[in-house]
Design an enzyme around this catalytic site. Structure first.
Site: not given
Ligand code: PMP
Length: 307
Positions: A162
């Site tokens: 991320k």
């Molecule tokens: N894809 C992307 C590109 C994101 O930024 C996020 C948010 N973190 C998600 C998917 C969903 O991830 P999460 O469920 O861990 O928030």
């Protein structure tokens, strides 16, 4: 999702404290130097977390993913996941947050602007603020526009992290979608398969089953994993497979999952419209119940907030 959705007041002009490298500093003084490595070369990593009833949902999973993201970018955080959990709890408690958003971020510092910065200092900050309605596509759901920008191949970018670097693409895609009057962008992957929205994973409901891309070219979302568990609990089959865009024509329902989006019905992808179906509605309800039930079930301070 744009910053406009996130902010009530400028983010650098608020009261409170931010945890910065192990210390609590006044909110307005949590600054970094313009010659920070992370600012120039996109190496910073971050998390987006959500507090419900003052407790961060899946906190340990988020702290662990932050560390893993940093490692993908070639550096180690000088904290353990447990220490990050404790710091996050402290910040949330000091902010007096009931429902809110938590943003941990890590970056390489200003010791050197050498591109290869093995010895450059690593910094971590954690901020939390009230944000009761983080993301709301409306009762009918969000309208997505397929983007010309794509999620890169795993050998082109650190796709598992991320990492801020990847959000340059999401930011461009989201901006173009909003300018065209849509709520968010739908990105394809480098091979033209369905990938994800700018900050959420994608699910299609086809013949009563959930179909979602495997986390190869998309972020392995914590909400995605949670929703897959919830779906199994509801007796729904979940198929992780590569999905061509023409699968959108086979889908009865489409929804997104993410910490900010929760379970977000999709009302349209480009010109194709979807109603909020029974399966999406059941998962919206199950997820909303779970994030709040964690408050009731998990009452001991040292326990995971994962519920
Ligand atoms: N894809 C992307 C590109 C994101 O930024 C996020 C948010 N973190 C998600 C998917 C969903 O991830 P999460 O469920 O861990 O928030």
């Amino acid at each position: 999702m744009t910053e406009a959705h996130m902010s009530f007041a400028p983010l650098d002009d608020r009261d409170g404290v931010i945890w910065l490298d192990g210390k609590l500093v006044p909110w307005r003084e949590a600054r970094l130097h313009v010659l920070s490595h992370g600012l120039h070369y996109g190496g910073s990593v971050f998390e987006g977390e959500r507090a419900y009833g003052g407790r961060v949902f899946k906190l340990h999973e988020h702290s662990t993913r932050l560390m893993a993201s940093a490692r993908e970018m070639g550096y180690e955080l000088p904290w353990t996941a447990d220490e990050l959990d404790a710091a996050t709890r402290e910040v949330v408690a000091l902010a007096g947050l009931d429902e809110g958003y938590v943003r941990p971020v890590a970056w390489r510092g200003s010791d050197s602007l050498r591109l290869v910065a093995q010895d450059t200092s690593v910094h971590v900050a954690i901020a939390a603020w009230p944000w009761p309605r983080v993301f709301d596509g409306g009762a009918r759901g969000i309208r997505l526009r397929t983007s010309r920008w794509r999620r890169p191949a795993p050998d082109t970018a650190p796709i598992r992290a991320k990492a801020a670097a990847l959000y340059a693409i999401g930011s461009l895609a989201g901006q173009e979608a909003e300018q065209a009057g849509y709520g968010d962008a739908l990105l394809l992957d480098h091979r033209g398969r369905l990938a994800e929205a700018t900050g959420a994973n994608l699910f299609l409901v086809i013949g009563g089953e959930l179909h979602t891309p495997p986390p190869e070219c998309v972020l392995d979302g914590i909400t995605r994993r949670t929703v897959i568990e919830l779906a199994h609990g509801l007796g729904l089959a979940v198929v992780e497979r590569h999905l061509a865009p023409d699968q959108l024509a086979c889908a009865d329902e489409v929804f997104l999952t993410g910490t900010a989006y929760e379970v977000q019905p999709v009302a349209a992808v480009d010109d194709r419209e979807y109603a909020v179906g029974d399966i999406t509605a059941a998962l919206v309800k199950a997820y909303a119940g779970l994030v709040r039930s964690a408050l009731v079930v998990d009452t001991s301070a040292g326990q995971s907030e994962s519920g």
